[in-house]
Design a protein around this motif. Structure first.
Motif, PDB file in Angstrom:
ATOM      1  N   PHE A 260     -54.083 -94.510  13.410  1.00  0.00           N
ATOM      2  CA  PHE A 260     -53.013 -94.823  12.477  1.00  0.00           C
ATOM      3  C   PHE A 260     -52.626 -96.297  12.591  1.00  0.00           C
ATOM      4  O   PHE A 260     -52.658 -96.884  13.674  1.00  0.00           O
ATOM      5  CB  PHE A 260     -51.804 -93.928  12.742  1.00  0.00           C
ATOM      6  CG  PHE A 260     -52.043 -92.496  12.358  1.00  0.00           C
ATOM      7  CD1 PHE A 260     -51.915 -92.084  11.041  1.00  0.00           C
ATOM      8  CD2 PHE A 260     -52.435 -91.562  13.309  1.00  0.00           C
ATOM      9  CE1 PHE A 260     -52.157 -90.771  10.677  1.00  0.00           C
ATOM     10  CE2 PHE A 260     -52.675 -90.243  12.960  1.00  0.00           C
ATOM     11  CZ  PHE A 260     -52.542 -89.849  11.633  1.00  0.00           C
ATOM     12  N   ALA A 261     -52.280 -96.880  11.454  1.00  0.00           N
ATOM     13  CA  ALA A 261     -51.907 -98.299  11.419  1.00  0.00           C
ATOM     14  C   ALA A 261     -50.624 -98.524  12.182  1.00  0.00           C
ATOM     15  O   ALA A 261     -49.736 -97.665  12.235  1.00  0.00           O
ATOM     16  CB  ALA A 261     -51.753 -98.758   9.970  1.00  0.00           C
ATOM     17  N   SER A 262     -50.501 -99.711  12.742  1.00  0.00           N
ATOM     18  CA  SER A 262     -49.318-100.063  13.521  1.00  0.00           C
ATOM     19  C   SER A 262     -48.048 -99.949  12.685  1.00  0.00           C
ATOM     20  O   SER A 262     -48.027-100.293  11.499  1.00  0.00           O
ATOM     21  CB  SER A 262     -49.455-101.492  14.045  1.00  0.00           C
ATOM     22  OG  SER A 262     -48.236-101.941  14.607  1.00  0.00           O
TER      23      SER A 262
ATOM     24  N   PRO B 269     -49.697 -91.592  18.360  1.00  0.00           N
ATOM     25  CA  PRO B 269     -49.822 -93.027  18.662  1.00  0.00           C
ATOM     26  C   PRO B 269     -50.457 -93.788  17.510  1.00  0.00           C
ATOM     27  O   PRO B 269     -51.115 -93.208  16.647  1.00  0.00           O
ATOM     28  CB  PRO B 269     -50.717 -93.046  19.899  1.00  0.00           C
ATOM     29  CG  PRO B 269     -51.550 -91.813  19.769  1.00  0.00           C
ATOM     30  CD  PRO B 269     -50.678 -90.777  19.101  1.00  0.00           C
ATOM     31  N   ALA B 270     -50.260 -95.101  17.504  1.00  0.00           N
ATOM     32  CA  ALA B 270     -50.806 -95.964  16.451  1.00  0.00           C
ATOM     33  C   ALA B 270     -51.468 -97.188  17.080  1.00  0.00           C
ATOM     34  O   ALA B 270     -51.385 -97.420  18.291  1.00  0.00           O
ATOM     35  CB  ALA B 270     -49.701 -96.385  15.490  1.00  0.00           C
ATOM     36  N   ASP B 271     -52.134 -97.973  16.220  1.00  0.00           N
ATOM     37  CA  ASP B 271     -52.834 -99.176  16.674  1.00  0.00           C
ATOM     38  C   ASP B 271     -51.919-100.092  17.480  1.00  0.00           C
ATOM     39  O   ASP B 271     -50.733-100.265  17.154  1.00  0.00           O
ATOM     40  CB  ASP B 271     -53.337 -99.988  15.472  1.00  0.00           C
ATOM     41  CG  ASP B 271     -54.486 -99.322  14.748  1.00  0.00           C
ATOM     42  OD1 ASP B 271     -55.164 -98.477  15.351  1.00  0.00           O
ATOM     43  OD2 ASP B 271     -54.696 -99.658  13.561  1.00  0.00           O
ATOM     44  N   ALA B 272     -52.480-100.690  18.511  1.00  0.00           N
ATOM     45  CA  ALA B 272     -51.816-101.801  19.200  1.00  0.00           C
ATOM     46  C   ALA B 272     -52.410-103.105  18.682  1.00  0.00           C
ATOM     47  O   ALA B 272     -53.593-103.171  18.330  1.00  0.00           O
ATOM     48  CB  ALA B 272     -52.009-101.694  20.710  1.00  0.00           C
ATOM     49  N   LEU B 273     -51.598-104.142  18.605  1.00  0.00           N
ATOM     50  CA  LEU B 273     -52.003-105.425  18.020  1.00  0.00           C
ATOM     51  C   LEU B 273     -51.992-106.500  19.105  1.00  0.00           C
ATOM     52  O   LEU B 273     -50.939-106.847  19.644  1.00  0.00           O
ATOM     53  CB  LEU B 273     -51.055-105.819  16.885  1.00  0.00           C
ATOM     54  CG  LEU B 273     -50.855-104.772  15.785  1.00  0.00           C
ATOM     55  CD1 LEU B 273     -49.807-105.257  14.778  1.00  0.00           C
ATOM     56  CD2 LEU B 273     -52.174-104.472  15.078  1.00  0.00           C
TER      57      LEU B 273
END
Length: 892
Positions: free
Chosen positions: A568-570, A628-632
């Protein structure tokens, strides 16, 4: 407008403390109105009181606007007074320079799909069901569009039974005002020519209004829409508040005047699709916005179109605690000119400067590679050395971290190339400004990869271009738009709030400009949310405050994945997700708060309480889970954030005080969440991690609700603030009168260069009646480029002989200190830099009462110091410091 010269003495008045001046708030270089200020008064101060006190302090000024709910005024100062001196006047609470905002440069194309619902994206948001099954249209709800006006004569804004729109009573556009006139560009107060007619000559506002509530389903008059479509709330009533001329920008003073007018006219919702800068929430618009929302309004604002600039770039227009900052999602289909290479047809978008499809003659394509074998970004003309591109199309990478399309086009002028294709990163089709007379087109990322693969197998393969446009599935359709800005804000708050369709949106346009067009931008997503508010209000038969509606929409938004991603997108990109208006209306559950800010490792909020409320008629059992989602990762080994963050699988974990809760009808249960930071993320690279806490009802067909969380691993006080990769801060030298744009700071034209410590400046005395201005006079300047926010950006001057602090650098009629957002990656095609001209004066303290003092000739050390985020501001411990060295100043 009233012109006031101050002659009287200070009236008797005693107030507790001086106001606060917010000098550095704007993140875009020099984007303020010279001598223009917005003043907020203390609550017990009247306009009459304020004028008397300005008079008493001998301030000479023009009143630009006066505000009632905001309780303040905008003025242009004609005397030798700056923001500090204004803030020192009793009764003044806050002072801001008047910021200059632009209409976003939205991408033009022509988009259509297989039916009207594909065009609008309504099938993605539940609005199609609300139209067809619930017959919701937004009737009875008033939406104020603060923009470039509305072409109210457009047939898509016609009342039922009419063939053309109108303005006034019994019309769709019932209220409005033109605050500026056609010739206003945002800087010159004398350009203002307000009147009662909010007709749009720029186009942006009409497009925005069509997304909110246009109805082009049954139009038979010319021009007909390229395909029938309907806005989110096709029976809303509009207020048109024109704050832009036919071209150019607008001032923040005009925007808050329009906000107050919209409230006075009874608008329920305000939409502001305006290009702000990265910053903190304490702006005049946010201050007023919170007051308006507390009085029952709702505010939707564009999150910004700086997705190619990396993290920390969400626009300050929507940073209020209760307003909705809106991200963009791409529509599924687009209509573009096409090209065929290797027997596969793909879409491309012509640059706006060229404005026509590329020459249809079949030609070879030559990808341009760097020495390491990667596709070159085309930002250096030397990459073409030794490569024969005569009468061929070159392919380069569209990474915007070093240059834009203008520079790429300029670099092929002398190569003999017939044109240039630019591969969009990370996906989608970019909007290119281009270079005049250079054929240029943006293509999708995967198209670029396929071209390279074909070229390596058969370099003689030619490309052919279509004569007409066609329908294409758009790379990234249904995902967050690449151009949509990333958060977080300067306080590590979760922004943007949620998303809406904003990529490739067909809507109305002024009749004089063709009547219809397709634009892309968060400017198109924000009005979608404004229209969604109208449907919500109509469905509930009430008008809840904006923060209440925002929570319902955030709780029920569709959590979305990035294009071609399994994750999933941040939340720093999509907020709570893509709005689902149907679910927002039908849900019988809410979660408070509507977002969780975990901050950084040093200030980590390990334990957080949420409240789940059952507003239904029956007892409900909920299962709690974590998505959870993406980490940048934006700082692998650099001081300025990457234009495209590295996506990593750095996931936090969440434990629940109870994984199942049973809630009776009308009751609320509190659940404690215990967070653990990601184990995989590298603290020194400051990854921004995020996810969603979900409550799923056990009843079949029950609507899950969720709340997003965001956090940053590492100590935010160590996040690089100043860009050291470009040898900044530095001091460029130049003759008095040079404008010192950003390019000069980075090694500009001949005759202007960086100066080394020990350089001797000859400065014309700024307070002398006999100023010396000749070729030997040099104005020192300090160039700064911020890669992230700072609560206090200061330039300090010390005596080189004894180290004594002389004061804060004073220039451009203001002291060099105050909170600041980060600089954009590029501004007008070159790296954005803030440049401060110095006239030899300093102010002793960061205080509104501090007066500028002219230094005597001597040698001084200049130190740039930026306060670290979430610190107490103790100098020097809490500052990132860069010593520029010592310079001799001769004051003449």
């Amino acid at each position: 407008m009233k012109f006031t010269t101050i002659l009287s003495t200070l009236a008797a008045a005693t107030l507790v403390s001086a106001g606060v001046v917010h000098d550095f708030q704007s993140s875009v270089s020099n984007r303020v109105v010279p001598g223009g200020y917005i003043i907020e008064y203390e609550p017990n101060v009247t306009h009459t009181d304020s004028h008397n006190r300005l008079k008493a302090h001998e301030v000479e000024y023009k009143v630009r606007n006066e505000y009632n709910i905001f309780n303040g005024a905008a003025i242009t100062v004609k005397s030798n007074h700056d923001g500090q001196s204004l803030a020192s006047i009793p009764g003044v609470k806050n002072v801001w320079p008047i910021a200059v905002y632009s209409l976003p440069k939205s991408e033009k194309s022509k988009t259509k799909g297989t039916d009207p619902e594909v065009i609008s994206g309504h099938q993605l948001t539940g609005v199609d069901v609300l139209h067809k099954s619930y017959k919701l249209t937004g009737k009875g709800i008033k939406i104020g569009v603060i923009d470039s006006g509305i072409d109210y004569k457009h047939p898509a804004f016609a009342a039922k039974g009419a063939t053309a729109g109108c303005f006034g009573k019994n019309c769709r556009v019932t209220h409005g005002w033109d605050f500026v006139g056609d010739d206003y560009t945002g800087f010159d107060f004398d350009e203002l020519n307000p009147d009662a007619d909010p007709m749009d000559c720029a186009g942006h506002g009409t497009h925005v209004a069509g997304i909110i509530g246009g109805n082009a389903l049954n139009i038979q008059v010319s021009p007909k829409p390229p395909q029938p479509f309907v806005g989110v709330a096709p029976e809303v009533t509009f207020g048109a508040y024109r704050v832009f001329g036919c071209d150019g920008s607008t001032g923040s003073d005009v925007v808050i005047a329009a906000m107050e007018r919209a409230f006075k006219d009874g608008m329920d919702v305000i939409n502001m699709s305006i290009e702000g800068g990265s910053g903190y929430k304490l702006t005049p618009e946010a201050v007023l916005g919170e007051k308006l929302i507390a009085r029952g309004m709702a505010i939707a604002a564009a999150a910004g179109d700086n997705g190619d600039g990396g993290v920390w770039m969400v626009s300050d227009i929507g940073l209020g605690d209760s307003s909705s900052s809106v991200a963009s999602f791409d529509a599924t289909y687009g209509r573009y000119h096409g090209f065929k290479y290797g027997a596969v047809s793909r879409p491309y978008s012509s640059s706006t400067a060229y404005g026509q499809p590329i020459d249809l003659t079949p030609r070879a394509i030559v990808p341009i590679f760097d020495e390491n074998g990667d596709l070159s970004d085309g930002c250096d003309s030397t990459v073409y050395d030794g490569i024969d591109v005569t009468n061929k199309i070159v392919l380069v990478l569209g990474d915007s971290s070093r240059c834009d399309a203008y520079a790429r086009g300029e670099n092929i002028l002398d190569t003999g190339a017939a044109g240039i294709l630019v591969q969009t990163t990370p996906y989608g089709i970019a909007s290119l400004n281009g270079y005049p007379d250079v054929p240029m087109g943006a293509i999708e990322f995967q198209a670029g990869e396929d071209i390279i693969a074909t070229y390596k197998k058969a370099p003689q393969t030619t490309v052919s271009f279509s004569k007409t446009e066609g329908d294409f599935y758009v790379e990234g359709g249904g995902s967050p738009s690449p151009f949509s800005s990333f958060g977080l804000d300067g306080d590590l708050r979760s922004k943007p709030d949620l998303g809406a369709p904003g990529g490739n949106i067909l809507s109305t346009y002024p009749l004089a400009k063709g009547g219809y067009t397709v634009l892309s931008g968060t400017s198109m997503a924000s009005p979608y949310i404004a229209g969604s508010h109208a449907l919500y209000m109509e469905a509930k038969k009430s008008k809840p405050h904006g923060d209440v509606i925002r929570k319902a929409m955030k709780n029920t938004a569709t959590i979305s994945k990035s294009y071609k991603s399994k994750a999933f997108a941040s939340a720093a990109k999509q907020g709570s997700g893509l709005v689902n208006v149907l679910n927002a209306i039908l849900t019988t559950t809410s979660i408070s708060p509507d977002h969780i800010d975990l901050l950084d490792t040093t200030h980590f909020k390990k334990s957080v309480k949420i409240q789940i409320k059952n507003t239904g008629k029956h007892t409900q059992t909920y299962t709690l889970s974590h998505t959870p989602a993406d980490a940048l990762n934006s700082y692998p080994d650099n001081t300025f954030p990457l234009s495209t963050p590295i996506v990593e699988t750095d996931y936090a974990t969440v434990k629940f005080s109870s994984t199942k809760v049973k809630i009776a009808a009308g009751k609320t249960v509190t659940v404690t969440l215990t967070f653990t930071e990601p184990k995989k993320g590298v603290s020194s690279q400051f990854p921004i991690y995020s996810g969603f806490v979900v409550a799923t009802p056990s009843t079949k067909g029950g609507i899950p609700v969720h709340v997003p969380y965001t956090g940053m691993k590492g100590d935010v006080a160590k996040v690089p603030i100043m860009d050291r990769d470009e040898n900044i801060p530095n001091i460029p030298g130049g003759n008095t009168g040079d404008s010192f744009p950003a390019m000069l700071a980075l090694g500009g034209p001949d005759g202007v260069s960086r100066v080394s410590p020990g350089f001797s400046f000859r400065i014309a005395n700024p307070i002398s009646s006999k100023k010396s201005k000749d070729d030997s006079d040099y104005t020192p300047a300090v160039a700064i480029r911020l890669g992230s926010h700072t609560p206090d950006m200061t330039i300090r001057v010390f005596n080189a002989s004894n180290g004594k602090f002389e004061g804060f650098l004073y220039g451009d009629n203001r002291g060099a200190f105050g909170m600041s957002g980060r600089n954009p990656t590029l501004f007008d095609g070159i790296p954005d830099v803030t440049v401060w001209l110095w006239n030899g004066q300093v102010v002793k303290a960061e205080s509104a009462s501090a007066k500028p003092k002219l230094l005597s000739s001597g040698t001084y050390t200049i130190v740039v110091a930026a306060q670290k985020k979430l610190s107490k501001g103790v100098y020097p411990a809490d500052f990132e410091i860069y010593d520029l060295g010592s310079y001799h100043m001769t004051i003449v």
